[in-house]
Structures are given as structure tokens and as C-alpha cells.
Design a protein around this motif. Structure first.
Motif, PDB file in Angstrom:
ATOM      1  N   VAL A  69     -20.468  24.698  -9.151  1.00  0.00           N
ATOM      2  CA  VAL A  69     -21.809  25.457  -9.233  1.00  0.00           C
ATOM      3  C   VAL A  69     -22.253  24.973  -8.014  1.00  0.00           C
ATOM      4  O   VAL A  69     -22.399  23.689  -7.655  1.00  0.00           O
ATOM      5  N   PHE A  70     -23.089  25.928  -7.572  1.00  0.00           N
ATOM      6  CA  PHE A  70     -23.971  25.873  -6.275  1.00  0.00           C
ATOM      7  C   PHE A  70     -25.349  26.269  -6.800  1.00  0.00           C
ATOM      8  O   PHE A  70     -25.551  27.209  -6.999  1.00  0.00           O
ATOM      9  N   LEU A  71     -26.276  25.165  -6.565  1.00  0.00           N
ATOM     10  CA  LEU A  71     -27.805  25.574  -6.802  1.00  0.00           C
ATOM     11  C   LEU A  71     -28.566  25.326  -5.480  1.00  0.00           C
ATOM     12  O   LEU A  71     -28.564  24.112  -5.060  1.00  0.00           O
TER      13      LEU A  71
ATOM     14  N   LYS B 177     -22.388  15.949 -21.196  1.00  0.00           N
ATOM     15  CA  LYS B 177     -22.079  14.640 -20.205  1.00  0.00           C
ATOM     16  C   LYS B 177     -20.682  14.612 -19.420  1.00  0.00           C
ATOM     17  O   LYS B 177     -20.477  14.466 -18.396  1.00  0.00           O
ATOM     18  N   GLU B 178     -19.847  15.413 -20.236  1.00  0.00           N
ATOM     19  CA  GLU B 178     -18.402  15.415 -19.675  1.00  0.00           C
ATOM     20  C   GLU B 178     -18.161  16.349 -18.513  1.00  0.00           C
ATOM     21  O   GLU B 178     -17.564  16.123 -17.674  1.00  0.00           O
ATOM     22  N   TYR B 179     -18.844  17.543 -18.716  1.00  0.00           N
ATOM     23  CA  TYR B 179     -19.149  18.644 -17.862  1.00  0.00           C
ATOM     24  C   TYR B 179     -19.666  17.998 -16.421  1.00  0.00           C
ATOM     25  O   TYR B 179     -19.351  18.361 -15.321  1.00  0.00           O
TER      26      TYR B 179
ATOM     27  N   GLU C  17     -17.439  20.148 -10.173  1.00  0.00           N
ATOM     28  CA  GLU C  17     -18.147  20.211  -9.221  1.00  0.00           C
ATOM     29  C   GLU C  17     -19.844  20.864  -9.009  1.00  0.00           C
ATOM     30  O   GLU C  17     -19.812  21.844  -9.232  1.00  0.00           O
ATOM     31  N   ILE C  18     -20.755  19.941  -9.047  1.00  0.00           N
ATOM     32  CA  ILE C  18     -22.257  20.677  -8.872  1.00  0.00           C
ATOM     33  C   ILE C  18     -22.943  20.167  -7.714  1.00  0.00           C
ATOM     34  O   ILE C  18     -23.034  19.000  -7.517  1.00  0.00           O
TER      35      ILE C  18
END
Length: 434
Positions: A49-51, A107-109, A114-115
Motif C-alpha cells: 500500500v502506498f498513501l 493488527k496482523e495486517y 508494506e504500508i
């Protein structure tokens, strides 16, 4: 003003657009909404994920508890909650229904995925741009200008939705607010058919009073509402006007105590903010109930308070270095003035006096201290009316005070929109330098 008037219908539309339900602070919820929508478009749980988000979004999400996440805070929790448990069709209630099992998955995510978060370089005040990836597949969703205004949906190279990024309200499906005035708002509040707004106002009373009561009942954040009551017991015991004012401040602050610190009750927002929605409504309800005001007049006072808060905030914009609860507190002060029989002269003087006192309180993001600022804002709004009752006022030429209520609103709007831009940048630098 009658129901068939175009302006009448516009005021109803503004209330319908602004008095919306939201679960949790609206900026992290907007991120969760974008994330949930991106996962929906991708068709799978993303592995990367890219924010990219504007500074004001980062500022407002950094320190606040995201509801239904096991009391986790900040951007990463909002992203993960939206992806794992979000229901995009619920918009600002996107994570209102999360199971205990899903909280553990959130929580696990966060631990395993990768965020990445970066500052958007668009120059926009309100910008959320999220891209998600799973293998060779990708999706992107972008929200601009307000919390549910999706301007781009893309899957891979295919553009599903693309809207012009525009400050034009019509392009963003928002009623143009240039018709609004203090005099017109009072006329509408006096003449509106209660049936046209009852569903909005009754829901606001139900939701916002419930979270205020919850904030006093249990421990949240710095417990500002409870602190106000505990440190002023003698005022409560004596009763009278001072006790009512104290209760109004405490209950509004308590609603924010709960909301900023993980309470899972929804609120009805105003100008995109739950804190502003609480501030514009709870003090007016407290006064109406304590003074034995009938339901119809209370509803009309709430219409006035909400619309005046919106009118003041419109020239400032959704997000700013200017703390919007000041405007909402001014709206509440005017609503209380209306409950006490105040007409245009009293309401205009209340508004100008109040804005002259506390304009310039900074917004340094959503967090526990917002509740204390709400207590201050409500006190400030009521003081504006108390000054009028004693024959006192601030006049044009006193600092930023302008002659004429609309000129005063424009003056403060300019302060919040233009004058505090550099302040906004410095606040963000200070907050990130931890």
C-alpha cells in the motif's frame, strides 16, 4: 421565507449535505474509506500500500485513536482498518461494524504488510491518494476537497472514474454557499417547516447527546468534561445560569473526549468535523432542556447554530490551521441567544463579539486536547451574548473586527484561509519533529 422559495430549498440542501453520520474522527475515517474502496476495486487484499496525503490530513490523523481497531492510533491503523474490515458503501461509517476477529486481523495486517506514507506534493489542502498492489494487479483511489469526494478510481491502467479537481461547489455536488447570510439563516430558522429538517436534527440530538453522556460516564483521554464538572461542584450546587453554562461546556467537551479517544459511537458532523458537530449542537440542547424550551424552538435554534457554523467555516475551508470548533462554539452561542428570545441584532452582536475574542486558536490535529478547546469555544460563544446583554461590544477597527456581521465573517475567513497558511506548515513541522 416559504418552502417554495429557491433559497429555502438551498438551506435544506446545505443541512442535508453537512449533517452526516460519522464513526470516529473524519480524517482517519476518510483514509479508511479510500483504502476500503481501493481494496474493493482491486478485488483482493493488497500486499503493498502506498498513501500520499496532504499535510492537513497527516496532521489530523497522526495522534487520534481510530475506532474499532483496539485503540490503535494514526494513519497506518486507518489504512489497515479500511482494507481489512472496511465497507466502502458505508462511506464515513466505513469501519462502524468491525468484529473482534477483524481487529486482530487489522493488527496482523499492519505487522506483515508494506504500508508506505508520504506527503502529497499536489499543494491541495485536502488530498488522500492511495494505491494498492497485489502481484501484478493494482488499484488507485483519490479523495480531494471533502471527505467522500472521490475524484479518481483506477484499476491497473483502466480509469473507472475521473472527475475534475475543482473548487466549484457544483462540480463537487455541493450546494453553492454564496447565498448564505446571517439574516437569511435567521429567517430560515424562523420559518422552516419542522418536517423538512426533523430527521436531520433529531438524529443529531440523539447521536451527539449519546456520545456526550458516554464521555462523562467513562474515562476517555484527558476527561475534560469530567474535570470541568469536578472542579466546579459549587457552581452545580448553586444552580442557575452558571450551572447551565457549566453543563453545556462539560457535555460538549465530554463528547470530544470520547470521540477523540476511541469511542465507537457515531456522531453527526458539521463542516466535515464531528467535533464541530458536537460543539454546534450539544450546548444548545443542554440549554433548551435546562430552560424547559419546547421541542420546536429547540429545533429552530439548532438549525440556526448549525447553519451559522457552516456559514463561518465556508470561507476558511474544510481544513486549516484555524480551529473550527471556535466557529461552532460561536454558532452554539447564537443558538442559545435564540433560545432566550434573541433576534437579529442580538445574534449579530453575539457572533461578532465571540469571533473577536477567540479567532486564531490553532488546529494542531485531532487528539485529546480538542475537548479542552471545545470547552473554551462554548464559553467564548456564550460570552459574546453576555457582552451584548451588558451593553458591551467590540467595534469595527478593534484588531480584525469589521463593521457589519458579514464583513466580520469574511475577515475571519481570510485569517483562517490566507493568514494562517505559514502557521499551518510550521505546526506540521513541529508535530513531525518528535
Amino acid at each position: 421565507m416559504v418552502r417554495t422559495d429557491d433559497v429555502y430549498q438551498k438551506y435544506v440542501s446545505v443541512l442535508e449535505e453537512e449533517l452526516l453520520p460519522a464513526m470516529g474522527c473524519t480524517e482517519p475515517i476518510a483514509i479508511a474509506y479510500a483504502a476500503a474502496k481501493a481494496r474493493e476495486v482491486l478485488g483482493d487484499v493488497p500486499e503493498r500500500v502506498f498513501l500520499a496525503a496532504s499535510g492537513n490530513i497527516i496532521k489530523n490523523v497522526k495522534s487520534v485513536v481510530v475506532p474499532n481497531t483496539g485503540h490503535m492510533r494514526g494513519i497506518y491503523a486507518a489504512v489497515a482498518a479500511g482494507i481489512v474490515a472496511g465497507k466502502a458503501d458505508k462511506q464515513l461509517e466505513v469501519i462502524a461494524s468491525v468484529t473482534p476477529e477483524e481487529i486482530e486481523k487489522i493488527k496482523e495486517y499492519m505487522k506483515t504488510t508494506e504500508i508506505k506514507v508520504d506527503l502529497a506534493d499536489s499543494g491541495l489542502i485536502f488530498d488522500i491518494d492511495i494505491a494498492v498492489y497485489k502481484g501484478n494487479d493494482s488499484a488507485r483511489v483519490r479523495i480531494v476537497d471533502n471527505h467522500t469526494n472521490i475524484v479518481l478510481i483506477q484499476k491497473g491502467e483502466d480509469v473507472i472514474l475521473s472527475k475534475e479537481i475543482s473548487k466549484d461547489n457544483k462540480a463537487n455536488n455541493i450546494t453553492d454557499r454564496s447565498f448564505m447570510s446571517v439574516e437569511g439563516i435567521l429567517d430560515f430558522a424562523d420559518s422552516v417547516e419542522i418536517a423538512d429538517i426533523e430527521h436531520l436534527i433529531s438524529r443529531q440530538i440523539e447521536y451527539n447527546m449519546a456520545i456526550a453522556e458516554e464521555g462523562l460516564k467513562n474515562s476517555y483521554g484527558a476527561n475534560i468534561g469530567s474535570v470541568l464538572l469536578a472542579s466546579n461542584k459549587s457552581v452545580l450546587e448553586q444552580g442557575g445560569e452558571a450551572a447551565i453554562k457549566l453543563k453545556a461546556r462539560a457535555m460538549a467537551a465530554a463528547g470530544s473526549d470520547a470521540r477523540m479517544n476511541g469511542c465507537e459511537l457515531p456522531v453527526i458532523i458539521n463542516s466535515g468535523s464531528g467535533n464541530q458537530g458536537i460543539t454546534a449542537s450539544v450546548p444548545v440542547v443542554v440549554y433548551a432542556r435546562e430552560l424547559g424550551i419546547d421541542k420546536e424552538k429547540m429545533y429552530r435554534a439548532l438549525v440556526l447554530s448549525n447553519l451559522l457554523a457552516i456559514h463561518q467555516k465556508t470561507p476558511i475551508g474544510r481544513l486549516s490551521a484555524y480551529c473550527g470548533v471556535v466557529n461552532a462554539g460561536v454558532g452554539a452561542g447564537c443558538g442559545i441567544t435564540y433560545l432566550k428570545g434573541g433576534r437579529l441584532d442580538e445574534i449579530e452582536h453575539t457572533l461578532v463579539n465571540s469571533l473577536a475574542i477567540a479567532s486564531g486558536v490553532i488546529c494542531d490535529g485531532a487528539k485529546a486536547s480538542c475537548a479542552a478547546k471545545i470547552g473554551l469555544a462554548v464559553e467564548n460563544g456564550i460570552m459574546g451574548y453576555e457582552m451584548y446583554c451588558q451593553g458591551q461590544q467590540f467595534v469595527g477597527g478593534d484588531g480584525i473586527v469589521k463593521t457589519g456581521v458579514e464583513n466580520m465573517i469574511a475577515s475571519v475567513g481570510r485569517l483562517g484561509r490566507e493568514g494562517m497558511r505559514e502557521t499551518d506548515k510550521e505546526i506540521l513541522k513541529i508535530m513531525l519533529d518528535n
